[in-house]
Design an enzyme around this catalytic site. Structure first.
Site, PDB file in Angstrom:
ATOM      1  N   VAL A  59       0.830  -1.214   0.000  1.00  0.00           N
ATOM      2  CA  VAL A  59       0.000   0.000   0.000  1.00  0.00           C
ATOM      3  C   VAL A  59       0.862   1.260   0.000  1.00  0.00           C
ATOM      4  O   VAL A  59       0.369   2.339  -0.298  1.00  0.00           O
ATOM      5  CB  VAL A  59      -0.972   0.040   1.207  1.00  0.00           C
ATOM      6  CG1 VAL A  59      -2.015  -1.058   1.107  1.00  0.00           C
ATOM      7  CG2 VAL A  59      -0.225  -0.038   2.538  1.00  0.00           C
ATOM      8  N   ASN A  85      -6.399  -1.178   6.807  1.00  0.00           N
ATOM      9  CA  ASN A  85      -5.956  -1.925   7.989  1.00  0.00           C
ATOM     10  C   ASN A  85      -4.443  -2.177   8.023  1.00  0.00           C
ATOM     11  O   ASN A  85      -3.872  -2.319   9.105  1.00  0.00           O
ATOM     12  CB  ASN A  85      -6.718  -3.263   8.025  1.00  0.00           C
ATOM     13  CG  ASN A  85      -6.082  -4.258   8.951  1.00  0.00           C
ATOM     14  OD1 ASN A  85      -6.221  -4.165  10.169  1.00  0.00           O
ATOM     15  ND2 ASN A  85      -5.340  -5.212   8.390  1.00  0.00           N
ATOM     16  N   TYR A 150       4.973   4.833  16.170  1.00  0.00           N
ATOM     17  CA  TYR A 150       3.692   4.124  16.048  1.00  0.00           C
ATOM     18  C   TYR A 150       2.558   4.955  16.642  1.00  0.00           C
ATOM     19  O   TYR A 150       1.515   5.153  16.011  1.00  0.00           O
ATOM     20  CB  TYR A 150       3.806   2.771  16.755  1.00  0.00           C
ATOM     21  CG  TYR A 150       2.597   1.877  16.574  1.00  0.00           C
ATOM     22  CD1 TYR A 150       2.347   1.244  15.368  1.00  0.00           C
ATOM     23  CD2 TYR A 150       1.710   1.663  17.623  1.00  0.00           C
ATOM     24  CE1 TYR A 150       1.230   0.409  15.212  1.00  0.00           C
ATOM     25  CE2 TYR A 150       0.597   0.832  17.475  1.00  0.00           C
ATOM     26  CZ  TYR A 150       0.370   0.212  16.258  1.00  0.00           C
ATOM     27  OH  TYR A 150      -0.722  -0.603  16.102  1.00  0.00           O
ATOM     28  N   ALA A 152       2.444   8.170  17.236  1.00  0.00           N
ATOM     29  CA  ALA A 152       2.224   9.402  16.452  1.00  0.00           C
ATOM     30  C   ALA A 152       1.457   9.070  15.178  1.00  0.00           C
ATOM     31  O   ALA A 152       0.553   9.806  14.769  1.00  0.00           O
ATOM     32  CB  ALA A 152       3.564  10.055  16.132  1.00  0.00           C
ATOM     33  N   ILE A 183      -4.114  -7.425  20.708  1.00  0.00           N
ATOM     34  CA  ILE A 183      -4.763  -8.447  19.898  1.00  0.00           C
ATOM     35  C   ILE A 183      -3.719  -9.462  19.435  1.00  0.00           C
ATOM     36  O   ILE A 183      -2.635  -9.065  18.968  1.00  0.00           O
ATOM     37  CB  ILE A 183      -5.455  -7.815  18.653  1.00  0.00           C
ATOM     38  CG1 ILE A 183      -6.195  -6.512  19.027  1.00  0.00           C
ATOM     39  CG2 ILE A 183      -6.382  -8.838  17.983  1.00  0.00           C
ATOM     40  CD1 ILE A 183      -7.303  -6.633  20.038  1.00  0.00           C
TER      41      ILE A 183
HETATM   42  P1  NAD Z   1      -0.591  -8.414  11.265  1.00  0.00           P
HETATM   43  O1  NAD Z   1       0.871  -8.236  11.160  1.00  0.00           O
HETATM   44  O2  NAD Z   1      -1.130  -9.754  11.601  1.00  0.00           O
HETATM   45  O3  NAD Z   1      -1.308  -7.906   9.945  1.00  0.00           O
HETATM   46  C1  NAD Z   1      -0.895  -6.731   9.292  1.00  0.00           C
HETATM   47  C2  NAD Z   1      -0.882  -7.028   7.800  1.00  0.00           C
HETATM   48  O4  NAD Z   1      -0.543  -5.805   7.122  1.00  0.00           O
HETATM   49  C3  NAD Z   1       0.177  -8.073   7.433  1.00  0.00           C
HETATM   50  O5  NAD Z   1      -0.395  -9.114   6.667  1.00  0.00           O
HETATM   51  C4  NAD Z   1       1.186  -7.284   6.635  1.00  0.00           C
HETATM   52  O6  NAD Z   1       1.819  -8.025   5.607  1.00  0.00           O
HETATM   53  C5  NAD Z   1       0.316  -6.178   6.066  1.00  0.00           C
HETATM   54  N1  NAD Z   1       1.132  -5.056   5.621  1.00  0.00           N
HETATM   55  C6  NAD Z   1       2.149  -4.456   6.279  1.00  0.00           C
HETATM   56  N2  NAD Z   1       2.703  -3.526   5.501  1.00  0.00           N
HETATM   57  C7  NAD Z   1       2.013  -3.534   4.335  1.00  0.00           C
HETATM   58  C8  NAD Z   1       2.128  -2.819   3.134  1.00  0.00           C
HETATM   59  N3  NAD Z   1       3.086  -1.890   2.972  1.00  0.00           N
HETATM   60  N4  NAD Z   1       1.260  -3.092   2.128  1.00  0.00           N
HETATM   61  C9  NAD Z   1       0.293  -4.036   2.271  1.00  0.00           C
HETATM   62  N5  NAD Z   1       0.151  -4.759   3.390  1.00  0.00           N
HETATM   63  C10 NAD Z   1       1.015  -4.517   4.404  1.00  0.00           C
HETATM   64  O7  NAD Z   1      -1.037  -7.344  12.356  1.00  0.00           O
HETATM   65  P2  NAD Z   1      -2.471  -6.876  12.889  1.00  0.00           P
HETATM   66  O8  NAD Z   1      -2.322  -6.766  14.347  1.00  0.00           O
HETATM   67  O9  NAD Z   1      -3.560  -7.660  12.319  1.00  0.00           O
HETATM   68  O10 NAD Z   1      -2.492  -5.382  12.322  1.00  0.00           O
HETATM   69  C11 NAD Z   1      -3.592  -4.840  11.629  1.00  0.00           C
HETATM   70  C12 NAD Z   1      -3.773  -3.402  12.085  1.00  0.00           C
HETATM   71  O11 NAD Z   1      -4.165  -3.378  13.460  1.00  0.00           O
HETATM   72  C13 NAD Z   1      -2.514  -2.559  11.982  1.00  0.00           C
HETATM   73  O12 NAD Z   1      -2.848  -1.284  11.473  1.00  0.00           O
HETATM   74  C14 NAD Z   1      -2.071  -2.441  13.432  1.00  0.00           C
HETATM   75  O13 NAD Z   1      -1.326  -1.269  13.679  1.00  0.00           O
HETATM   76  C15 NAD Z   1      -3.398  -2.421  14.138  1.00  0.00           C
HETATM   77  N6  NAD Z   1      -3.342  -2.752  15.558  1.00  0.00           N
HETATM   78  C16 NAD Z   1      -2.953  -3.991  15.982  1.00  0.00           C
HETATM   79  C17 NAD Z   1      -2.916  -4.257  17.348  1.00  0.00           C
HETATM   80  C18 NAD Z   1      -2.526  -5.601  17.902  1.00  0.00           C
HETATM   81  O14 NAD Z   1      -2.424  -5.762  19.133  1.00  0.00           O
HETATM   82  N7  NAD Z   1      -2.293  -6.617  17.074  1.00  0.00           N
HETATM   83  C19 NAD Z   1      -3.257  -3.264  18.262  1.00  0.00           C
HETATM   84  C20 NAD Z   1      -3.632  -2.014  17.801  1.00  0.00           C
HETATM   85  C21 NAD Z   1      -3.684  -1.775  16.435  1.00  0.00           C
END
Ligand code: NAD
Length: 247
Positions: A59, A85, A150, A152, A183
């Site tokens: 992305v 996401n 992160y 910010a 999560i």
């Molecule tokens: P995850 O690592 O399981 O999934 C994130 C996905 O994003 C991965 O499949 C990765 O390959 C993809 N990704 C990363 N960079 C990318 C790029 N440049 N282009 C396309 N895809 C890309 O992690 P997650 O926890 O499911 O994260 C999803 C969202 O939730 C993120 O924005 C993360 O910041 C947010 N989040 C997660 C948590 C947590 O505790 N897991 C908490 C708060 C927020």
């Protein structure tokens, strides 16, 4: 079927929250363009879902928004829901924060979301129920050691989304953001598997005394995408099991 015949884009859909969201949306009748990086086994992740079309692309690439919207248009001829996401996190204390890590965090977590929103809006305007759901974090409001970039970036997502809600309301488009807590996903599992005591601390901090699972967020995204949330916009929906309740 709460999303029957809707067309959705979900980024970061090979793993964790994005994967669960793409699959729940498909189960609820949506056609989904699932986007993730090329080396992430995106197709294998969604092999059993016929209505999920996989598109391998970072992305953060300059041409990503163009190509992703083009792929959705070619396949669905419409767009109703955009779920931004995809996200990354680096852990570096402030004196060690590298410009590369800072910039990459903002490219993926913020700028790519803005680009996709900007490109999606003309198409979402044609939808009877346009929806933008940006994934932020409870770290948009709180913080932890080593998370300056992160935090910010996630605060920027909140500000971006509130402004989208204001600007796009007159077109019937809602814009909301999710604030996941702790999560169990691809982002957190490597650390939590290596150090289970860390996972335990996060679980105990939550009022519900457990870690979140990707489906907890997918259900919240489904609510925001559905007609049930037709009058909800500019909202940050905290989905953290009560993690942030205590000061
Ligand atoms: P995850 O690592 O399981 O999934 C994130 C996905 O994003 C991965 O499949 C990765 O390959 C993809 N990704 C990363 N960079 C990318 C790029 N440049 N282009 C396309 N895809 C890309 O992690 P997650 O926890 O499911 O994260 C999803 C969202 O939730 C993120 O924005 C993360 O910041 C947010 N989040 C997660 C948590 C947590 O505790 N897991 C908490 C708060 C927020």
């Amino acid at each position: 079927m709460r999303l029957k015949d809707r067309a959705a884009i979900v980024t970061g859909a090979a793993s964790g929250i994005g994967r669960a969201t793409a699959q729940l949306f498909a189960d609820e009748g949506a056609h989904v363009l699932a986007v993730d990086l090329p080396h992430k086994n995106l197709r294998a992740a969604h092999a059993e879902h016929e209505t999920i079309l996989c598109f391998e692309k970072s992305v953060a690439d300059a041409d990503a928004a163009d190509l992703i919207l083009e792929a959705a248009a070619a396949k669905f001829h419409r767009l109703d829901i955009l779920v931004n996401n995809a996200g990354i996190a680096f852990n570096q204390r402030i004196e060690d924060v590298t410009d590369d890590a800072w910039e990459r965090t903002f490219e993926v977590n913020v700028t790519a979301q803005m680009h996709l929103c900007r490109h999606a809006v003309p198409v979402l305007k044609q939808s009877p129920a346009g929806r933008i759901i940006n994934v932020a974090s409870v770290m948009a409001e709180g913080t932890d050691y080593g998370l300056s970039a992160y935090c910010a970036s996630k605060a920027a997502v909140a500000g971006l989304t509130r402004t989208l809600a204001l600007e796009l309301g007159k077109f019937g488009i809602t814009a909301n953001y999710l604030e996941p807590g702790a999560i169990r996903t691809g982002m957190t599992s490597p650390l939590w598997n290596a150090r289970p005591e860390v996972a335990e601390v996060w679980a105990k901090k939550a009022a519900l005394r457990r870690l979140g699972e990707p489906v907890d967020l997918a259900r919240a995204a489904l609510f925001l995408a559905s007609d049930d949330a037709g009058f909800v916009t500019g909202h940050g929906l905290v989905v953290d099991g009560g993690l942030m309740l205590r000061v």
